[in-house]
Enzyme design. Structure first.
Site, PDB file in Angstrom:
ATOM      1  N   ASP A 213       0.859  -1.183   0.000  1.00 18.40           N
ATOM      2  CA  ASP A 213       0.000   0.000   0.000  1.00 18.40           C
ATOM      3  C   ASP A 213       0.898   1.237   0.000  1.00 18.40           C
ATOM      4  OD1 ASP A 213      -3.044   0.959   0.758  1.00 18.40           O
ATOM      5  OD2 ASP A 213      -1.512   2.290   1.612  1.00 18.40           O
ATOM      6  N   HIS A 226      -4.442  14.900  -9.061  1.00 14.05           N
ATOM      7  CA  HIS A 226      -4.645  13.506  -9.473  1.00 14.05           C
ATOM      8  C   HIS A 226      -3.758  13.110 -10.649  1.00 14.05           C
ATOM      9  CE1 HIS A 226      -7.985  12.340  -6.816  1.00 14.05           C
ATOM     10  NE2 HIS A 226      -8.357  13.617  -6.891  1.00 14.05           N
ATOM     11  N   ASP A 230      -1.652   9.814 -10.586  1.00 15.87           N
ATOM     12  CA  ASP A 230      -1.650   8.761 -11.607  1.00 15.87           C
ATOM     13  C   ASP A 230      -0.230   8.412 -12.027  1.00 15.87           C
ATOM     14  OD1 ASP A 230      -4.377   8.710 -11.519  1.00 15.87           O
ATOM     15  OD2 ASP A 230      -4.688   9.796 -13.401  1.00 15.87           O
ATOM     16  N   GLU A 256      -4.570   2.520  -4.323  1.00 16.92           N
ATOM     17  CA  GLU A 256      -3.106   2.501  -4.255  1.00 16.92           C
ATOM     18  C   GLU A 256      -2.581   1.198  -3.662  1.00 16.92           C
ATOM     19  OE1 GLU A 256      -4.494   4.607  -0.431  1.00 16.92           O
ATOM     20  OE2 GLU A 256      -5.159   4.308  -2.494  1.00 16.92           O
TER      21      GLU A 256
END
Length: 331
Positions: A213, A226, A230, A256
């Site tokens: 994670d 964002h 990405d 994630e």
């Protein structure tokens, strides 16, 4: 004027044999003409007509469409044609397969000569033919003397089949590959783990799982946007994949979170590999996001585990790492 008749009693044995062969070929040609007239009104799409192969003399009688369909003019077709006229034009990848099929049929190891193949046209391109033949004459010992069959141009069908395969391939990629990161999808991973469990039950082949994670990923999205988020996800996958072996599988589990399947790998080897990933992440500065670390859980498969229980255990370990200091491994 009275028509002269042949006195067969005046002919030698070789002359009689030659005459009989000529008469047979005449009958075969008449039969071909008759069948072609029938085929002209029969709705067999792609049919190029019938053919007859006299095996002993390697004489091939066929509707000229079988050759003109390849781009040859009628005057370019020899008066006498053998089997090799067409086999010499077979695609190299199909040649042995076609020859084996014919050999097997001649040796009575198959019920019919039936094969699909690519054949080269006069201009060098390849089209697809479907051929099917069966014995129409044999000697008293059961040896094949004549094979008769029919041939079809199936190029359009093959093109449609290839288009369908490509469509299915693209559809499978949509199902199996995460569009953003290029890692495998959750669904694909579930199938892979299930397969590994079945393999364990049969071969007792161990395997392990790593759950990762990305630490503080929400802050990346909130503070940098964002688009940067990405980019971090894609860079993260690239870093992890460089560390993995060819037989390992990485999938995006959600958001994630990522999971790695390690076939034929015990816990100690899995922990070692997970630590290599952690160190690699700590040494690479991602553009605009800096150093990005991960909380990692590692677990091996235990006998009796289901897919769900195996995933839950490694997921719990990953959350322990996340609850402690992050950028660490729990196993």
């Amino acid at each position: 004027m009275k028509k002269r008749t042949t006195k067969y009693s005046d002919l030698s044995k070789p002359q009689l044999i030659k005459l009989i062969e000529e008469m047979q070929e005449t009958f075969y040609q008449e039969d071909i003409d008759k069948n072609e007239r029938e085929l002209a009104t029969f709705p067999w799409i792609g049919s190029l007509g019938q053919w007859h192969w006299i095996v002993e003399t390697d004489r091939l009688l066929f509707n000229e469409r079988k050759a003109t369909n390849l781009g040859y003019k009628r005057e370019e077709i020899p008066d006498e044609v053998g089997f090799e006229f067409f086999t010499s034009k077979l695609h190299p990848d199909d040649y042995e397969r076609v020859m084996d099929d014919m050999r097997n049929y001649l040796m009575h190891e198959s019920d019919a000569f039936e094969v699909e193949y690519r054949i080269q046209t006069k201009d060098g391109k390849y089209i697809w033919y479907y051929d099917r033949g069966t014995t129409t004459k044999e000697d008293e010992n059961g040896e094949v003397l004549t094979i008769s069959g029919i041939v079809f141009d199936i190029t359009k069908r093959k093109v449609l089949e290839e288009e369908l395969r490509e469509s299915n391939k693209k559809l499978k990629q949509l199902v199996d590959i995460d569009e953003l990161t290029g890692a495998f999808t959750r669904r694909y991973m579930l199938d892979k783990i299930e397969n590994e469990i079945q393999r364990y039950n049969v071969e007792k082949a161990c395997f392990s799982l790593i759950m990762l994670d990305i630490d503080h990923f929400k802050l990346v999205n909130d503070n940098l946007g964002h688009n940067i988020g990405d980019t971090v996800l894609k860079d993260f996958v690239e870093i992890v994949e460089k560390t993995l072996r060819k037989k390992d599988t990485l999938s995006r589990w959600g958001g994630e979170e990522f999971i790695v399947l390690l076939p034929d790998t015990n816990l100690s080897k899995a922990v070692k590999l997970a630590n290599e990933i952690r160190i690699e992440l700590n040494h690479i500065c991602m553009k605009d996001a800096g150093i990005v670390t991960a909380s990692i859980g590692v677990s091996n498969y235990y006998k009796g585990d289901s897919t769900d229980s195996a995933i839950k255990r490694v997921d719990d370990l990953m959350y322990q790492a996340k609850s402690d200091d992050r950028n660490c491994i729990k196993y």
